[in-house]
Design a protein around this motif. Structure first.
Motif, PDB file in Angstrom:
ATOM      1  N   TRP A   1      10.902   6.730 -19.353  1.00 26.96           N
ATOM      2  CA  TRP A   1      12.204   7.003 -19.346  1.00 26.96           C
ATOM      3  C   TRP A   1      12.705   8.517 -19.082  1.00 26.96           C
ATOM      4  O   TRP A   1      13.800   8.621 -19.090  1.00 26.96           O
ATOM      5  N   GLY A   2      11.555   9.300 -18.746  1.00 28.47           N
ATOM      6  CA  GLY A   2      11.854  10.665 -18.636  1.00 28.47           C
ATOM      7  C   GLY A   2      12.976  11.004 -17.678  1.00 28.47           C
ATOM      8  O   GLY A   2      13.571  11.754 -17.846  1.00 28.47           O
ATOM      9  N   GLY A   3      12.989  10.247 -16.569  1.00 31.91           N
ATOM     10  CA  GLY A   3      14.189  10.583 -15.632  1.00 31.91           C
ATOM     11  C   GLY A   3      15.359   9.768 -16.013  1.00 31.91           C
ATOM     12  O   GLY A   3      16.225  10.456 -15.728  1.00 31.91           O
ATOM     13  N   LEU A   4      15.147   8.678 -16.341  1.00 31.33           N
ATOM     14  CA  LEU A   4      16.469   7.751 -16.635  1.00 31.33           C
ATOM     15  C   LEU A   4      17.423   8.193 -17.735  1.00 31.33           C
ATOM     16  O   LEU A   4      18.441   8.341 -17.774  1.00 31.33           O
TER      17      LEU A   4
ATOM     18  N   SER B   1      -0.302   2.619  -7.440  1.00 34.73           N
ATOM     19  CA  SER B   1      -0.023   1.241  -7.239  1.00 34.73           C
ATOM     20  C   SER B   1       1.312   0.885  -7.746  1.00 34.73           C
ATOM     21  O   SER B   1       1.892  -0.365  -7.403  1.00 34.73           O
ATOM     22  N   ILE B   2       1.667   1.413  -8.836  1.00 33.76           N
ATOM     23  CA  ILE B   2       2.863   1.145  -9.667  1.00 33.76           C
ATOM     24  C   ILE B   2       4.122   2.214  -9.254  1.00 33.76           C
ATOM     25  O   ILE B   2       5.141   1.732  -9.349  1.00 33.76           O
ATOM     26  N   VAL B   3       3.676   3.229  -8.900  1.00 33.25           N
ATOM     27  CA  VAL B   3       4.866   4.223  -8.235  1.00 33.25           C
ATOM     28  C   VAL B   3       4.476   4.413  -6.931  1.00 33.25           C
ATOM     29  O   VAL B   3       3.840   5.332  -6.465  1.00 33.25           O
ATOM     30  N   ARG B   4       5.030   3.591  -6.007  1.00 29.83           N
ATOM     31  CA  ARG B   4       4.567   3.705  -4.449  1.00 29.83           C
ATOM     32  C   ARG B   4       5.217   4.851  -3.772  1.00 29.83           C
ATOM     33  O   ARG B   4       4.730   5.315  -2.566  1.00 29.83           O
ATOM     34  N   ASN B   5       6.209   5.377  -4.240  1.00 30.06           N
ATOM     35  CA  ASN B   5       6.880   6.353  -3.390  1.00 30.06           C
ATOM     36  C   ASN B   5       6.277   7.666  -3.594  1.00 30.06           C
ATOM     37  O   ASN B   5       6.313   8.086  -4.839  1.00 30.06           O
TER      38      ASN B   5
ATOM     39  N   ASP C   1      13.413  -2.960  -2.641  1.00 28.54           N
ATOM     40  CA  ASP C   1      12.307  -3.272  -1.539  1.00 28.54           C
ATOM     41  C   ASP C   1      11.258  -1.871  -1.734  1.00 28.54           C
ATOM     42  O   ASP C   1      11.538  -0.802  -1.688  1.00 28.54           O
ATOM     43  N   GLY C   2       9.985  -2.387  -1.647  1.00 29.02           N
ATOM     44  CA  GLY C   2       8.906  -1.531  -1.557  1.00 29.02           C
ATOM     45  C   GLY C   2       8.468  -0.946  -2.975  1.00 29.02           C
ATOM     46  O   GLY C   2       7.317  -0.208  -3.145  1.00 29.02           O
ATOM     47  N   ALA C   3       9.246  -1.004  -4.065  1.00 30.86           N
ATOM     48  CA  ALA C   3       9.045  -0.595  -5.290  1.00 30.86           C
ATOM     49  C   ALA C   3       7.820  -1.449  -6.091  1.00 30.86           C
ATOM     50  O   ALA C   3       7.717  -2.346  -5.732  1.00 30.86           O
ATOM     51  N   GLY C   4       7.265  -0.477  -6.907  1.00 33.70           N
ATOM     52  CA  GLY C   4       6.023  -1.097  -7.718  1.00 33.70           C
ATOM     53  C   GLY C   4       6.557  -1.446  -9.090  1.00 33.70           C
ATOM     54  O   GLY C   4       7.726  -1.416  -9.115  1.00 33.70           O
ATOM     55  N   HIS C   5       5.491  -1.492  -9.890  1.00 31.73           N
ATOM     56  CA  HIS C   5       6.175  -1.982 -11.265  1.00 31.73           C
ATOM     57  C   HIS C   5       6.780  -1.003 -12.175  1.00 31.73           C
ATOM     58  O   HIS C   5       7.713  -1.526 -12.855  1.00 31.73           O
ATOM     59  N   TRP C   6       6.526   0.346 -11.893  1.00 33.65           N
ATOM     60  CA  TRP C   6       7.623   1.450 -12.647  1.00 33.65           C
ATOM     61  C   TRP C   6       8.634   1.646 -11.657  1.00 33.65           C
ATOM     62  O   TRP C   6       8.834   2.661 -11.355  1.00 33.65           O
ATOM     63  N   VAL C   7       9.486   0.584 -11.491  1.00 35.68           N
ATOM     64  CA  VAL C   7      10.395   0.537 -10.589  1.00 35.68           C
ATOM     65  C   VAL C   7      11.637   1.587 -10.697  1.00 35.68           C
ATOM     66  O   VAL C   7      12.155   2.148  -9.865  1.00 35.68           O
ATOM     67  N   GLN C   8      11.846   1.851 -11.815  1.00 33.57           N
ATOM     68  CA  GLN C   8      12.762   2.892 -12.469  1.00 33.57           C
ATOM     69  C   GLN C   8      12.084   4.310 -12.127  1.00 33.57           C
ATOM     70  O   GLN C   8      12.999   5.258 -11.718  1.00 33.57           O
ATOM     71  N   ARG C   9      10.863   4.595 -12.029  1.00 39.54           N
ATOM     72  CA  ARG C   9      10.332   5.691 -11.722  1.00 39.54           C
ATOM     73  C   ARG C   9      10.294   5.989 -10.412  1.00 39.54           C
ATOM     74  O   ARG C   9      10.239   6.985  -9.560  1.00 39.54           O
ATOM     75  N   ASP C  10       9.809   4.816  -9.500  1.00 42.23           N
ATOM     76  CA  ASP C  10       9.379   4.676  -8.070  1.00 42.23           C
ATOM     77  C   ASP C  10      10.768   4.884  -7.277  1.00 42.23           C
ATOM     78  O   ASP C  10      10.755   5.628  -6.261  1.00 42.23           O
ATOM     79  N   ARG C  11      11.857   4.354  -7.573  1.00 39.58           N
ATOM     80  CA  ARG C  11      13.067   4.357  -6.969  1.00 39.58           C
ATOM     81  C   ARG C  11      14.490   4.870  -7.610  1.00 39.58           C
ATOM     82  O   ARG C  11      15.280   4.031  -7.635  1.00 39.58           O
ATOM     83  N   PRO C  12      14.292   6.082  -8.289  1.00 39.83           N
ATOM     84  CA  PRO C  12      15.622   6.259  -9.039  1.00 39.83           C
ATOM     85  C   PRO C  12      16.760   6.398  -8.136  1.00 39.83           C
ATOM     86  O   PRO C  12      17.811   6.223  -8.956  1.00 39.83           O
ATOM     87  N   GLU C  13      16.752   6.479  -6.927  1.00 41.50           N
ATOM     88  CA  GLU C  13      17.852   6.638  -6.131  1.00 41.50           C
ATOM     89  C   GLU C  13      18.609   5.340  -6.131  1.00 41.50           C
ATOM     90  O   GLU C  13      19.943   5.178  -5.682  1.00 41.50           O
ATOM     91  N   ARG C  14      17.716   4.352  -6.142  1.00 45.49           N
ATOM     92  CA  ARG C  14      18.378   2.962  -6.037  1.00 45.49           C
ATOM     93  C   ARG C  14      18.717   2.435  -7.614  1.00 45.49           C
ATOM     94  O   ARG C  14      19.831   1.846  -8.030  1.00 45.49           O
TER      95      ARG C  14
END
Length: 296
Positions: free
Chosen positions: A46-49, A179-183, A268-281
Motif C-alpha cells: 500500500w505504499g503507493g495507494l 511475475s506479480i508486478v508485470r509493468n 489488462d496485463g496486470a499481475g497479482h499485485w494489481v494496485q502496484r502494477d497499474r496504479p494509473e488504472r
C-alpha cells in the motif's frame, strides 16, 4: 506524502501500522488496508495507494499483520478465523466505528470475512486479487491434482523450505516480483529492495506457513466465501489483473456477479499485485469508488 509509523497494543501483543493523515483528519473517512501473505507487509502492498487516498482526503491505516514487517509473531497460530478476528481488534484499537476495508490476496479474504461477520462496521469493501472466492487455488482441469500437491508440500514442510531457499536467491526473487508486478516501470529497484528486506527477517514466512497449514486441504481450500457473497450488501469494488498467477481472474468475475452491489475492474496485463502494477488504472477507480461510498 510519507506515512507515520505507529505501534498499537492489541492486548495479546503489539502491531505496527502505517498511517497517512490528510488535513482535517478528524473529519476524514477512514480506510483500512490489509496486505497479503508470503513476502508482504503494509508498505509493500500500500505504499503507493495509501498516499494517493490521503491526498484525496481519507484517513488511511495499513497494519503489518502479526508476524509480518515490523509486527512480531503473536501468541496464537494463524488461522483464517483468527486473522478475521484480528481485523476487528485492530479497528477497535484505533477507535474506528465504521470503515472502508480493502485487502489484497490474503488481506482480501480477511476483509471479506470481517464484512460477513460484522456488516454494520463496514461502509465499503475493496477486494484486490482476493483470497476466499473459490474452493481451489487453481482453475481448470489442474485444480484437483495441484491442490493435492500443495497439501503434500505444506504438510511435509517442503513448501516452507522452497520459499526460504528462493528468498536467498536474488535472481529467483527478482523473477518472482516480475511475475506479480508485470509493468517494468513499477517493478523498481526500491520495491525489490523492500521485498528482499522483508524476506530476510528471521521469522519471515512463519505466519504464512501457519495459515497455509490451516487453509490448504487435500481436495480443497478450507475457506470459500463464494456461497455467502449474496449476503454482502456493502458496496464492493473488485479489482483483478488478467495475468494474476495467484488467483484466476475468473474467480473475481464470478464474485462480482454474485455480490449484490459490486463494481468490477479487470486490469489488462496486470499481475497479482494489481494496485502496484497499474496504479494509473487502479488508483482513480479506488478514489471514485470511495467518493460514492455512503456515510462519508
Amino acid at each position: 506524502m510519507r506515512p507515520e509509523r505507529t505501534t498499537i497494543d492489541l492486548g495479546w501483543g503489539p502491531v505496527s501500522y502505517l498511517a497517512w493523515q490528510p488535513d482535517a483528519a478528524g473529519q476524514a473517512p477512514a480506510v483500512v488496508l490489509l496486505h497479503g501473505g508470503g513476502a508482504d507487509n503494509a508498505w509493500l502492498s500500500w505504499g503507493g495507494l495509501g498516499a494517493a487516498l490521503a491526498n484525496a482526503g481519507h484517513r488511511v491505516y495499513a497494519p503489518d499483520h502479526p508476524g509480518y514487517g515490523e509486527s512480531p509473531l503473536p501468541p496464537w497460530p494463524h488461522t483464517q478465523e483468527r486473522l478475521v478476528a484480528y481485523v476487528g481488534e485492530f479497528v477497535d484499537a484505533l477507535g474506528l466505528d465504521r470503515v472502508t476495508l480493502g485487502g489484497l490476496s490474503l488481506g482480501g479474504g480477511m476483509a471479506l470475512g470481517f464484512t460477513l461477520d460484522h456488516p454494520e462496521r463496514v461502509r465499503g469493501l475493496m477486494l484486490f486479487g482476493s483470497y476466499g472466492l473459490a474452493d481451489h487455488q487453481y482453475g481448470g482441469l489442474a485444480a484437483m491434482p495441484a491442490q493435492a500437491l500443495s497439501w503434500v508440500a505444506v504438510r511435509t514442510g517442503a513448501m516452507g523450505r522452497i520459499m526460504r531457499r528462493s528468498a536467498r536467491n536474488r535472481t529467483l526473487m527478482r523473477a518472482s516480483l516480475r511475475s506479480i508486478v508485470r509493468n517494468p516501470a513499477e517493478c523498481t529497484p526500491e520495491l525489490f529492495d523492500a521485498v528482499m528486506a522483508e524476506v530476510a527477517r528471521p521469522d519471515a514466512f512463519t505466519a504464512f506457513e501457519q495459515w497455509q497449514r490451516d487453509q490448504i486441504l487435500p481436495d480443497r481450500l478450507r475457506t470459500n466465501y463464494a456461497p455467502r457473497l449474496g449476503e454482502v450488501r456493502t458496496p464492493t469494488l473488485v479489482v483483478h489483473g488478467t495475468h494474476d498467477s495467484g488467483v484466476p481472474v475468473a474467480y473475481a468475475k464470478a464474485a462480482a456477479k454474485a455480490l449484490p452491489d459490486a463494481t468490477l475492474l479487470v486490469v489488462d496485463g496486470a499481475g497479482h499485485w494489481v494496485q502496484r502494477d497499474r496504479p494509473e488504472r487502479v488508483t482513480p477507480a479506488v478514489r471514485e469508488f470511495l467518493r460514492r461510498v455512503p456515510g462519508r
